[in-house]
Design an enzyme around this catalytic site. Structure first.
Site, PDB file in Angstrom:
ATOM      1  N   SER A 148       0.854  -1.182   0.000  1.00  0.00           N
ATOM      2  CA  SER A 148       0.000   0.000   0.000  1.00  0.00           C
ATOM      3  C   SER A 148       0.891   1.232   0.000  1.00  0.00           C
ATOM      4  O   SER A 148       1.815   1.346   0.795  1.00  0.00           O
ATOM      5  CB  SER A 148      -0.895   0.022   1.243  1.00  0.00           C
ATOM      6  OG  SER A 148      -1.569   1.271   1.308  1.00  0.00           O
ATOM      7  N   LEU A 149       0.587   2.153  -0.897  1.00  0.00           N
ATOM      8  CA  LEU A 149       1.321   3.412  -0.972  1.00  0.00           C
ATOM      9  C   LEU A 149       0.437   4.564  -0.517  1.00  0.00           C
ATOM     10  O   LEU A 149       0.629   5.710  -0.923  1.00  0.00           O
ATOM     11  CB  LEU A 149       1.810   3.631  -2.411  1.00  0.00           C
ATOM     12  CG  LEU A 149       2.697   2.513  -2.968  1.00  0.00           C
ATOM     13  CD1 LEU A 149       2.909   2.683  -4.462  1.00  0.00           C
ATOM     14  CD2 LEU A 149       4.016   2.449  -2.226  1.00  0.00           C
ATOM     15  N   GLY A 150      -0.566   4.244   0.298  1.00  0.00           N
ATOM     16  CA  GLY A 150      -1.464   5.266   0.826  1.00  0.00           C
ATOM     17  C   GLY A 150      -2.179   6.003  -0.303  1.00  0.00           C
ATOM     18  O   GLY A 150      -2.733   5.377  -1.208  1.00  0.00           O
ATOM     19  N   GLU A 152      -1.059   7.391  -2.758  1.00  0.00           N
ATOM     20  CA  GLU A 152      -0.422   7.245  -4.071  1.00  0.00           C
ATOM     21  C   GLU A 152      -0.938   6.020  -4.839  1.00  0.00           C
ATOM     22  O   GLU A 152      -0.819   5.963  -6.054  1.00  0.00           O
ATOM     23  CB  GLU A 152       1.102   7.133  -3.919  1.00  0.00           C
ATOM     24  CG  GLU A 152       1.742   8.344  -3.276  1.00  0.00           C
ATOM     25  CD  GLU A 152       1.512   9.617  -4.078  1.00  0.00           C
ATOM     26  OE1 GLU A 152       1.709   9.583  -5.310  1.00  0.00           O
ATOM     27  OE2 GLU A 152       1.127  10.622  -3.477  1.00  0.00           O
ATOM     28  N   GLY A 153      -1.441   5.021  -4.127  1.00  0.00           N
ATOM     29  CA  GLY A 153      -1.945   3.828  -4.798  1.00  0.00           C
ATOM     30  C   GLY A 153      -1.373   2.569  -4.200  1.00  0.00           C
ATOM     31  O   GLY A 153      -1.172   2.472  -2.982  1.00  0.00           O
ATOM     32  N   GLY A 179      -5.810  -0.927   5.634  1.00  0.00           N
ATOM     33  CA  GLY A 179      -5.052  -2.104   5.214  1.00  0.00           C
ATOM     34  C   GLY A 179      -5.919  -3.349   5.172  1.00  0.00           C
ATOM     35  O   GLY A 179      -5.826  -4.149   4.236  1.00  0.00           O
ATOM     36  N   ASP A 180      -6.786  -3.515   6.172  1.00  0.00           N
ATOM     37  CA  ASP A 180      -7.694  -4.658   6.187  1.00  0.00           C
ATOM     38  C   ASP A 180      -8.654  -4.597   5.004  1.00  0.00           C
ATOM     39  O   ASP A 180      -8.936  -5.608   4.362  1.00  0.00           O
ATOM     40  CB  ASP A 180      -8.490  -4.693   7.501  1.00  0.00           C
ATOM     41  CG  ASP A 180      -7.598  -4.908   8.710  1.00  0.00           C
ATOM     42  OD1 ASP A 180      -6.550  -5.558   8.574  1.00  0.00           O
ATOM     43  OD2 ASP A 180      -7.962  -4.430   9.798  1.00  0.00           O
TER      44      ASP A 180
END
Length: 192
Positions: A148-150, A152-153, A179-180
């Protein structure tokens, strides 16, 4: 009762002790989150064996199995690894951190979704750095790495290559559970 009402199939393995409570404190202005995560009840060796048996009974070959979250007290960091090794025909997704992640890589999980910077114990300021770190997790045993890039994608890395997808532009109110939710969405996609 809630799961029954939603017609969600479930099986619980009761253990002695208090239910784990995690609290999130968000200021009124919405900036930041303070997390207070309590440990769960200790899970002794007999309970660990009972869960392993239950997992073997309730899952079938070729089925995705998600192992996620911190291990409760009395579970060794190798517990997730040992579960995966005991059922090699399952497709395990490992969404954990720290020693449990590092130990679990030895079982060659189908997919890992690490907090990559923490797992590698170094800053990863560029996409090239993130990609390189994901490749290192492949070398350690992961078959696929989802990062995960938050805002950003996300980046998916496997031996076949890498795929990047930008984030959908949404107004973020909280990152709690993101995240889940990401793992849930990916599992839904893989099932389809």
């Amino acid at each position: 009762r809630k799961l029954d009402g939603e017609q969600v199939a479930h099986v619980f393995l009761p253990v002695n002790g208090d239910v784990r409570t995690n609290m999130k404190i968000v200021p009124r202005d919405g900036t930041g989150v303070t997390e207070l995560n309590e440990p769960g009840a200790p899970v002794n060796a007999a309970n660990q064996r009972a869960f392993s048996d239950l997992l073997a009974e309730k899952t079938v070959a070729g089925q995705y199995v998600v192992l996620t979250g911190s291990l409760p007290p009395e579970c060794p960091p190798e517990y997730y690894r040992d579960l995966m090794l005991s059922l090699p025909e399952r497709l395990f997704v490992l969404d954990v951190s720290g020693a449990a992640l590092m130990a679990g890589l030895a079982a060659r999980p189908f997919l890992v979704k690490p907090c990559l910077q923490a797992a590698m114990n170094r800053p990863l300021p560029t996409m090239a750095d993130v990609h390189q770190a994901a490749l290192e997790l492949l070398e350690m045993g992961a078959q696929n790495v989802l990062v995960s890039l938050g805002g950003e994608g996300a980046l998916w890395v496997s031996e076949s290559g890498a795929m990047f997808t930008p984030a959908i532009p949404v107004r973020v109110q909280s990152t709690v559970g993101a995240g889940d939710a990401m793992v849930g969405g990916v599992m839904t996609g893989l099932e389809k």
